[in-house]
Write a protein that holds these residues in place. Structure first.
Motif, PDB file in Angstrom:
ATOM      1  N   LEU A  38       0.831  -1.206   0.000  1.00 34.61           N
ATOM      2  CA  LEU A  38       0.000   0.000   0.000  1.00 34.61           C
ATOM      3  C   LEU A  38       0.865   1.255   0.000  1.00 34.61           C
ATOM      4  O   LEU A  38       0.588   2.221  -0.724  1.00 34.61           O
ATOM      5  N   GLY A  39       1.944   1.246   0.790  1.00 35.27           N
ATOM      6  CA  GLY A  39       2.858   2.385   0.820  1.00 35.27           C
ATOM      7  C   GLY A  39       3.517   2.621  -0.527  1.00 35.27           C
ATOM      8  O   GLY A  39       3.648   3.765  -0.979  1.00 35.27           O
ATOM      9  N   VAL A  40       3.926   1.538  -1.184  1.00 35.17           N
ATOM     10  CA  VAL A  40       4.532   1.663  -2.513  1.00 35.17           C
ATOM     11  C   VAL A  40       3.528   2.230  -3.503  1.00 35.17           C
ATOM     12  O   VAL A  40       3.864   3.091  -4.337  1.00 35.17           O
ATOM     13  N   LEU A  41       2.293   1.782  -3.430  1.00 32.24           N
ATOM     14  CA  LEU A  41       1.252   2.283  -4.324  1.00 32.24           C
ATOM     15  C   LEU A  41       1.009   3.779  -4.101  1.00 32.24           C
ATOM     16  O   LEU A  41       0.881   4.545  -5.065  1.00 32.24           O
ATOM     17  N   VAL A  42       0.976   4.199  -2.858  1.00 33.84           N
ATOM     18  CA  VAL A  42       0.791   5.622  -2.548  1.00 33.84           C
ATOM     19  C   VAL A  42       1.954   6.436  -3.108  1.00 33.84           C
ATOM     20  O   VAL A  42       1.750   7.493  -3.718  1.00 33.84           O
ATOM     21  N   LEU A  43       3.176   5.943  -2.898  1.00 34.43           N
ATOM     22  CA  LEU A  43       4.346   6.653  -3.425  1.00 34.43           C
ATOM     23  C   LEU A  43       4.329   6.702  -4.953  1.00 34.43           C
ATOM     24  O   LEU A  43       4.716   7.720  -5.544  1.00 34.43           O
ATOM     25  N   LEU A  44       3.876   5.636  -5.588  1.00 33.10           N
ATOM     26  CA  LEU A  44       3.778   5.615  -7.041  1.00 33.10           C
ATOM     27  C   LEU A  44       2.786   6.656  -7.537  1.00 33.10           C
ATOM     28  O   LEU A  44       3.077   7.421  -8.465  1.00 33.10           O
ATOM     29  N   PHE A  45       1.616   6.722  -6.913  1.00 34.67           N
ATOM     30  CA  PHE A  45       0.623   7.733  -7.299  1.00 34.67           C
ATOM     31  C   PHE A  45       1.163   9.141  -7.070  1.00 34.67           C
ATOM     32  O   PHE A  45       0.956  10.043  -7.888  1.00 34.67           O
ATOM     33  N   PHE A  46       1.870   9.340  -5.963  1.00 28.76           N
ATOM     34  CA  PHE A  46       2.443  10.650  -5.665  1.00 28.76           C
ATOM     35  C   PHE A  46       3.486  11.027  -6.718  1.00 28.76           C
ATOM     36  O   PHE A  46       3.510  12.159  -7.207  1.00 28.76           O
ATOM     37  N   ALA A  47       4.340  10.076  -7.085  1.00 26.01           N
ATOM     38  CA  ALA A  47       5.381  10.344  -8.085  1.00 26.01           C
ATOM     39  C   ALA A  47       4.763  10.667  -9.442  1.00 26.01           C
ATOM     40  O   ALA A  47       5.216  11.592 -10.133  1.00 26.01           O
ATOM     41  N   VAL A  48       3.739   9.935  -9.831  1.00 29.26           N
ATOM     42  CA  VAL A  48       3.081  10.200 -11.115  1.00 29.26           C
ATOM     43  C   VAL A  48       2.461  11.584 -11.107  1.00 29.26           C
ATOM     44  O   VAL A  48       2.524  12.324 -12.096  1.00 29.26           O
ATOM     45  N   THR A  49       1.868  11.958  -9.984  1.00 30.48           N
ATOM     46  CA  THR A  49       1.271  13.294  -9.875  1.00 30.48           C
ATOM     47  C   THR A  49       2.333  14.378 -10.004  1.00 30.48           C
ATOM     48  O   THR A  49       2.123  15.397 -10.668  1.00 30.48           O
ATOM     49  N   LEU A  50       3.499  14.171  -9.381  1.00 28.51           N
ATOM     50  CA  LEU A  50       4.579  15.153  -9.488  1.00 28.51           C
ATOM     51  C   LEU A  50       5.112  15.246 -10.913  1.00 28.51           C
ATOM     52  O   LEU A  50       5.426  16.338 -11.399  1.00 28.51           O
ATOM     53  N   VAL A  51       5.217  14.108 -11.590  1.00 25.48           N
ATOM     54  CA  VAL A  51       5.743  14.100 -12.956  1.00 25.48           C
ATOM     55  C   VAL A  51       4.784  14.828 -13.896  1.00 25.48           C
ATOM     56  O   VAL A  51       5.211  15.583 -14.771  1.00 25.48           O
ATOM     57  N   LYS A  52       3.504  14.619 -13.709  1.00 25.18           N
ATOM     58  CA  LYS A  52       2.526  15.297 -14.564  1.00 25.18           C
ATOM     59  C   LYS A  52       2.472  16.794 -14.271  1.00 25.18           C
ATOM     60  O   LYS A  52       2.114  17.571 -15.140  1.00 25.18           O
ATOM     61  N   GLY A  53       2.817  17.176 -13.087  1.00 26.83           N
ATOM     62  CA  GLY A  53       2.853  18.589 -12.724  1.00 26.83           C
ATOM     63  C   GLY A  53       1.477  19.200 -12.598  1.00 26.83           C
ATOM     64  O   GLY A  53       0.478  18.506 -12.425  1.00 26.83           O
ATOM     65  N   PRO A  54       1.392  20.517 -12.694  1.00 26.45           N
ATOM     66  CA  PRO A  54       0.105  21.198 -12.509  1.00 26.45           C
ATOM     67  C   PRO A  54      -0.891  20.904 -13.635  1.00 26.45           C
ATOM     68  O   PRO A  54      -2.074  21.206 -13.507  1.00 26.45           O
ATOM     69  N   ALA A  55      -0.446  20.304 -14.734  1.00 29.42           N
ATOM     70  CA  ALA A  55      -1.355  20.008 -15.837  1.00 29.42           C
ATOM     71  C   ALA A  55      -2.417  18.998 -15.426  1.00 29.42           C
ATOM     72  O   ALA A  55      -3.447  18.880 -16.077  1.00 29.42           O
ATOM     73  N   VAL A  56      -2.167  18.269 -14.347  1.00 25.11           N
ATOM     74  CA  VAL A  56      -3.143  17.292 -13.893  1.00 25.11           C
ATOM     75  C   VAL A  56      -4.443  17.971 -13.440  1.00 25.11           C
ATOM     76  O   VAL A  56      -5.506  17.365 -13.478  1.00 25.11           O
ATOM     77  N   LEU A  57      -4.354  19.243 -13.058  1.00 22.54           N
ATOM     78  CA  LEU A  57      -5.534  19.963 -12.601  1.00 22.54           C
ATOM     79  C   LEU A  57      -6.219  20.724 -13.737  1.00 22.54           C
ATOM     80  O   LEU A  57      -7.311  21.248 -13.562  1.00 22.54           O
ATOM     81  N   GLN A  58      -5.585  20.830 -14.893  1.00 21.13           N
ATOM     82  CA  GLN A  58      -6.152  21.582 -16.026  1.00 21.13           C
ATOM     83  C   GLN A  58      -6.730  20.616 -17.049  1.00 21.13           C
ATOM     84  O   GLN A  58      -6.070  20.232 -18.011  1.00 21.13           O
ATOM     85  N   ARG A  59      -7.974  20.223 -16.831  1.00 12.05           N
ATOM     86  CA  ARG A  59      -8.630  19.332 -17.768  1.00 12.05           C
ATOM     87  C   ARG A  59      -9.900  19.962 -18.273  1.00 12.05           C
ATOM     88  O   ARG A  59     -10.510  20.793 -17.583  1.00 12.05           O
ATOM     89  N   PRO A  60     -10.310  19.616 -19.456  1.00 10.10           N
ATOM     90  CA  PRO A  60     -11.564  20.176 -19.978  1.00 10.10           C
ATOM     91  C   PRO A  60     -12.750  19.655 -19.192  1.00 10.10           C
ATOM     92  O   PRO A  60     -12.765  18.523 -18.732  1.00 10.10           O
ATOM     93  N   ILE A  61     -13.739  20.515 -19.054  1.00  9.80           N
ATOM     94  CA  ILE A  61     -14.929  20.148 -18.284  1.00  9.80           C
ATOM     95  C   ILE A  61     -15.939  19.469 -19.159  1.00  9.80           C
ATOM     96  O   ILE A  61     -16.197  19.670 -20.240  1.00  9.80           O
TER      97      ILE A  61
END
Length: 61
Positions: A38-61
């Protein structure tokens, strides 16, 4: 209130399932393995979020 719903305090409490020391050890090892996974999975999701950067929050509605 019916008599079936009231706990009889004169009856001995059941112990439930009693695990052997070997079973307790294996259960603890499984719990640790699940926690690590579970810890590895959380770290993986966190790393993917960091790699994607702020673009993860800019999606079309």
């Amino acid at each position: 209130m019916s008599a079936g719903l009231v706990m009889d305090s004169k009856k001995p409490q059941q112990q439930g399932i009693v695990l052997t020391p070997e079973q307790k050890k294996r259960q603890r090892e499984r719990s640790i393995a699940i926690a690590v996974a579970l810890g590895v999975l959380v770290l993986l999701f966190f790393a993917v979020t960091l790699v994607k950067g702020p673009a993860v929050l800019q999606r079309p509605i």
